[in-house]
Design a protein around this motif. Sequence first.
Motif, PDB file in Angstrom:
ATOM      1  N   UNK A  21       0.822  -1.212   0.000  1.00  0.00           N
ATOM      2  CA  UNK A  21       0.000   0.000   0.000  1.00  0.00           C
ATOM      3  C   UNK A  21       0.856   1.263   0.000  1.00  0.00           C
ATOM      4  N   UNK A  22       1.975   1.236   0.730  1.00  0.00           N
ATOM      5  CA  UNK A  22       2.857   2.406   0.779  1.00  0.00           C
ATOM      6  C   UNK A  22       3.509   2.655  -0.576  1.00  0.00           C
ATOM      7  N   UNK A  23       3.871   1.586  -1.283  1.00  0.00           N
ATOM      8  CA  UNK A  23       4.498   1.739  -2.594  1.00  0.00           C
ATOM      9  C   UNK A  23       3.526   2.353  -3.600  1.00  0.00           C
ATOM     10  N   UNK A  24       2.264   1.942  -3.549  1.00  0.00           N
ATOM     11  CA  UNK A  24       1.256   2.529  -4.443  1.00  0.00           C
ATOM     12  C   UNK A  24       1.061   4.007  -4.103  1.00  0.00           C
ATOM     13  N   UNK A  25       0.980   4.318  -2.814  1.00  0.00           N
ATOM     14  CA  UNK A  25       0.783   5.709  -2.384  1.00  0.00           C
ATOM     15  C   UNK A  25       1.946   6.592  -2.818  1.00  0.00           C
ATOM     16  N   UNK A  26       3.144   6.012  -2.879  1.00  0.00           N
ATOM     17  CA  UNK A  26       4.319   6.764  -3.303  1.00  0.00           C
ATOM     18  C   UNK A  26       4.339   6.963  -4.820  1.00  0.00           C
ATOM     19  N   UNK A  27       3.772   5.990  -5.545  1.00  0.00           N
ATOM     20  CA  UNK A  27       3.843   6.026  -7.004  1.00  0.00           C
ATOM     21  C   UNK A  27       2.719   6.822  -7.650  1.00  0.00           C
ATOM     22  N   UNK A  29      -0.355   9.708  -7.463  1.00  0.00           N
ATOM     23  CA  UNK A  29      -0.851  10.884  -6.743  1.00  0.00           C
ATOM     24  C   UNK A  29      -1.840  11.651  -7.613  1.00  0.00           C
ATOM     25  N   UNK A  30      -2.734  12.388  -6.963  1.00  0.00           N
ATOM     26  CA  UNK A  30      -3.730  13.185  -7.674  1.00  0.00           C
ATOM     27  C   UNK A  30      -3.757  14.591  -7.098  1.00  0.00           C
ATOM     28  N   UNK A  31      -4.190  15.534  -7.934  1.00  0.00           N
ATOM     29  CA  UNK A  31      -4.480  16.876  -7.461  1.00  0.00           C
ATOM     30  C   UNK A  31      -5.762  17.341  -8.148  1.00  0.00           C
ATOM     31  N   UNK A  32      -6.102  18.584  -7.990  1.00  0.00           N
ATOM     32  CA  UNK A  32      -7.369  19.055  -8.563  1.00  0.00           C
ATOM     33  C   UNK A  32      -7.363  19.041 -10.082  1.00  0.00           C
ATOM     34  N   UNK A  36      -0.975  11.624 -11.503  1.00  0.00           N
ATOM     35  CA  UNK A  36       0.430  11.442 -11.861  1.00  0.00           C
ATOM     36  C   UNK A  36       0.930  10.063 -11.438  1.00  0.00           C
ATOM     37  N   UNK A  37       1.721   9.445 -12.317  1.00  0.00           N
ATOM     38  CA  UNK A  37       2.434   8.208 -12.013  1.00  0.00           C
ATOM     39  C   UNK A  37       3.903   8.577 -11.899  1.00  0.00           C
ATOM     40  N   UNK A  38       4.427   8.512 -10.672  1.00  0.00           N
ATOM     41  CA  UNK A  38       5.769   9.023 -10.411  1.00  0.00           C
ATOM     42  C   UNK A  38       6.873   7.973 -10.480  1.00  0.00           C
ATOM     43  N   UNK A  40       8.546   6.477 -12.552  1.00  0.00           N
ATOM     44  CA  UNK A  40       9.137   6.410 -13.881  1.00  0.00           C
ATOM     45  C   UNK A  40      10.287   7.408 -13.952  1.00  0.00           C
ATOM     46  N   UNK A  41      11.202   7.192 -14.887  1.00  0.00           N
ATOM     47  CA  UNK A  41      12.298   8.144 -15.064  1.00  0.00           C
ATOM     48  C   UNK A  41      11.733   9.527 -15.359  1.00  0.00           C
ATOM     49  N   UNK A  42      10.702   9.559 -16.201  1.00  0.00           N
ATOM     50  CA  UNK A  42       9.951  10.788 -16.460  1.00  0.00           C
ATOM     51  C   UNK A  42       8.508  10.538 -16.040  1.00  0.00           C
ATOM     52  N   UNK A  43       8.061  11.136 -14.946  1.00  0.00           N
ATOM     53  CA  UNK A  43       6.700  10.882 -14.470  1.00  0.00           C
ATOM     54  C   UNK A  43       5.646  11.132 -15.543  1.00  0.00           C
ATOM     55  N   UNK A  44       4.595  10.293 -15.527  1.00  0.00           N
ATOM     56  CA  UNK A  44       3.484  10.456 -16.464  1.00  0.00           C
ATOM     57  C   UNK A  44       2.378  11.247 -15.776  1.00  0.00           C
ATOM     58  N   UNK A  45       1.810  12.182 -16.502  1.00  0.00           N
ATOM     59  CA  UNK A  45       0.751  13.026 -15.927  1.00  0.00           C
ATOM     60  C   UNK A  45      -0.403  13.136 -16.907  1.00  0.00           C
ATOM     61  N   UNK A  46      -1.625  12.990 -16.394  1.00  0.00           N
ATOM     62  CA  UNK A  46      -2.822  13.142 -17.218  1.00  0.00           C
ATOM     63  C   UNK A  46      -3.793  14.096 -16.535  1.00  0.00           C
ATOM     64  N   UNK A  47      -4.221  15.139 -17.228  1.00  0.00           N
ATOM     65  CA  UNK A  47      -5.249  16.009 -16.654  1.00  0.00           C
ATOM     66  C   UNK A  47      -6.600  15.297 -16.686  1.00  0.00           C
ATOM     67  N   UNK A  48      -7.451  15.625 -15.727  1.00  0.00           N
ATOM     68  CA  UNK A  48      -8.773  14.988 -15.664  1.00  0.00           C
ATOM     69  C   UNK A  48      -9.554  15.217 -16.945  1.00  0.00           C
ATOM     70  N   UNK A  49      -9.294  16.348 -17.610  1.00  0.00           N
ATOM     71  CA  UNK A  49     -10.035  16.664 -18.830  1.00  0.00           C
ATOM     72  C   UNK A  49      -9.770  15.679 -19.961  1.00  0.00           C
ATOM     73  N   UNK A  50      -8.670  14.907 -19.852  1.00  0.00           N
ATOM     74  CA  UNK A  50      -8.324  13.938 -20.896  1.00  0.00           C
ATOM     75  C   UNK A  50      -8.699  12.509 -20.508  1.00  0.00           C
ATOM     76  N   UNK A  51      -9.346  12.351 -19.352  1.00  0.00           N
ATOM     77  CA  UNK A  51      -9.703  11.011 -18.881  1.00  0.00           C
ATOM     78  C   UNK A  51     -11.215  10.858 -18.850  1.00  0.00           C
TER      79      UNK A  51
END
Length: 285
Positions: A21-27, A29-32, A36-38, A40-51
């Motif tokens: 559970x801690x590893x998932x919480x670290x990987x 994260x969400x904001x308003x 984000x999936x952290x 990765x060498x380069x974190x992946x980020x998706x805005x809610x508007x694209x989901x």
Amino acid sequence: EWARHTLLRLFRAGLKAVEPSALVARALSVDTDGIMLEALATPAYLPWSRIGSIYLVGAGKGCEAMAQSARSILSHRIRAGCLAVPHAASPVTSGRCRFIPAGHPFADEGSRIAAVAIKDLLEAAGPNDLVISLLSGGASAMVSLPPAGVTPEDKQTTISLLLQSGASIAEINTVRRHLSGLKGGRAAEAAFPARVWNLILSDVPGDDLATIGSGLFAPDPTTYVDAIRVLARHRIGHAVPAAVRSHLEQGAAGRHPDTPTVGDVVFQRTVNAIIGSNETALEGI
């Protein structure tokens, strides 16, 4: 006594470092604005508007804890979920997520039910949707969908023979991937063209994506011919059920499509992220 105490302390520190559970919480994260999936060498980020919708799938001995963490992070944003968990795990349903008890180290009827339900959910995901997958050790047995003509008993007999023969986990999974409707990248095939973030807690030395969970969302570097060679190498080709032998031979002859491999279009929108591994445990000591 000092040595025993020290070894126990190191062991517990290693376990704490790979707490699911801690590893998932670290990987994750969400904001308003988005998610984000952290890990990765380069974190992946998706805005809610694209989901469009978020679907949660997963399997493995640590899957229940991983899923509860993901549900806590994503809350109401999950449209539906289906997860294969150990028999001693939580209730069969919890909110919008279905937790299906499945067998390990050998697949059982729960493994088949979980595989069918997960495949149905993956196929329901559309091009604007995000599938979040949570995999940990044991996923290969806990999600099992044999091809037409091969029974779960046929597949279990084959895996038992491989284990008894001394085959490596990589060899066993080469055969598993070619006796499955989800493994060897076929889960990615079912989900495409949805976007997939696959969060992996690896117990495989070297963290080979095709070996962890038999590569549900990873390209398969092996073929039907390789699966037949594994059986021949361990001299069990004559002992496996006739239906298994026939399916592999037909696949090698081109009568069944082989598993998707590197460069296949079905992996264009899939990201595999190792969020924890044996190395993570060692680093925690």
